[in-house]
Scaffold this active site. Structure first.
Site, mmCIF file in Angstrom:
data_model
loop_
_atom_site.group_PDB
_atom_site.id
_atom_site.type_symbol
_atom_site.label_atom_id
_atom_site.label_comp_id
_atom_site.label_asym_id
_atom_site.label_seq_id
_atom_site.Cartn_x
_atom_site.Cartn_y
_atom_site.Cartn_z
ATOM 1 N N CYS A 119 -7.111 -5.556 -1.138
ATOM 2 C CA CYS A 119 -7.439 -5.203 0.243
ATOM 3 C C CYS A 119 -6.164 -4.924 1.033
ATOM 4 O O CYS A 119 -6.084 -3.937 1.765
ATOM 5 C CB CYS A 119 -8.240 -6.336 0.892
ATOM 6 S SG CYS A 119 -8.874 -5.935 2.536
ATOM 7 N N CYS A 120 -5.159 -5.784 0.864
ATOM 8 C CA CYS A 120 -3.877 -5.575 1.546
ATOM 9 C C CYS A 120 -3.221 -4.276 1.097
ATOM 10 O O CYS A 120 -2.628 -3.559 1.898
ATOM 11 C CB CYS A 120 -2.935 -6.749 1.279
ATOM 12 S SG CYS A 120 -3.344 -8.281 2.130
ATOM 13 N N CYS A 202 -4.650 -9.550 10.109
ATOM 14 C CA CYS A 202 -6.053 -9.177 10.262
ATOM 15 C C CYS A 202 -6.864 -10.392 10.720
ATOM 16 O O CYS A 202 -6.583 -11.521 10.315
ATOM 17 C CB CYS A 202 -6.609 -8.652 8.942
ATOM 18 S SG CYS A 202 -5.861 -7.106 8.392
ATOM 19 N N CYS A 205 -8.293 -12.921 8.178
ATOM 20 C CA CYS A 205 -7.293 -13.555 7.311
ATOM 21 C C CYS A 205 -6.255 -14.369 8.092
ATOM 22 O O CYS A 205 -5.221 -14.742 7.540
ATOM 23 C CB CYS A 205 -6.587 -12.499 6.474
ATOM 24 S SG CYS A 205 -7.699 -11.568 5.398
ATOM 25 N N CYS A 229 1.765 -10.053 2.017
ATOM 26 C CA CYS A 229 0.720 -9.055 1.817
ATOM 27 C C CYS A 229 1.169 -7.897 0.939
ATOM 28 O O CYS A 229 0.371 -7.042 0.581
ATOM 29 C CB CYS A 229 0.241 -8.510 3.160
ATOM 30 S SG CYS A 229 1.529 -7.672 4.093
#
Length: 239
Positions: A119-120, A202, A205, A229
């Site tokens: 995702c990162c 985010c 997170c 990240c």
């Protein structure tokens, strides 16, 4: 840039006030210069010093699509305070997001470290590559005090993965010193900061931390180990 030249510049930068260091860097490093901001308190301080050189330094931010509303609010307040500062926004690829959500789910990053890192990569690392393309210098708000794996950084470092020089003007600043600059110049900061969000990423997170927790404890708090990240972990020492 060769190792010896970086060592020379690092020696000259040691103890140099940041208001002198920024023009010094501009004079001594050729090519395109970029500055990345996530609108954290360190980046806000840097904006104050970079704003007068907005014609020479391109500022950008990565909008992951999962930001806090408070981050957008400080984005606008920053532009209001520094009208000469232009901040370009880079977004993740829509196709990549769709494929990730289809495979891992909308909040798949909670399921495994691998899913979180993917995702990162989609939301941050890939857009970053577009933002720094063609740059010779990347200015960041990293501080040595932020985490153990950042304590060995230099002001100027060769980033082998990205093939450019990274410049960390706030390397030796403590958090108290950063806050002092904010208060002195009335620099706008994210309203979440006062609520214990010292490192803001985010929304899904990031959580607030207590006074006894590590600076990065609020990032990906469900994981153990290094809290990065992928934007800065590839930075190499001057080699």
């Amino acid at each position: 840039m060769d190792t010896y030249r970086l060592q020379q510049l690092n020696a000259q930068l040691k103890g140099m006030p940041i208001e002198d260091a920024i023009p010094f860097i501009l004079q001594n490093i050729q090519g395109k210069k970029v500055f990345s901001t996530s609108f954290g308190i360190e980046d806000q301080v840097l904006k104050h010093y970079i704003a007068p050189y907005s014609d020479e330094i391109s500022a950008f931010t990565l909008d992951t699509g999962r930001q806090f509303n408070e981050t957008y609010e400080v984005f606008q307040r920053t532009l209001d305070k520094y009208p000469s500062l232009k901040i370009e926004t880079f977004f993740p690829d829509e196709k990549d997001i769709r494929e990730y959500v289809h495979k891992d789910g909308i909040n798949g990053f909670y399921n495994s470290i691998e899913s979180r890192k993917e995702c990162c990569r989609i939301r941050k690392v890939v857009p970053l590559q577009k933002a720094i393309k063609g740059a010779s210098l990347w200015i960041t708000g990293l501080r040595a005090q932020q985490s153990a794996n950042r304590e060995t950084m230099d002001y100027l470092e060769w980033d082998e993965a990205n093939q450019l020089v990274k410049y960390n003007p706030l390397l030796d600043y403590t958090l108290d010193e950063v806050e002092s600059v904010v208060n002195k110049y009335g620099i706008p900061i994210n309203s979440l900061y006062a609520r214990g969000y010292l490192s803001i990423g985010c929304a899904p997170c990031t959580r607030a931390i207590t006074k006894d927790e590590d600076f990065r404890a609020g990032r990906w708090w469900w994981e153990n180990g290094k809290k990065e990240c992928g934007l800065h972990i590839h930075a190499a020492k001057n080699n």
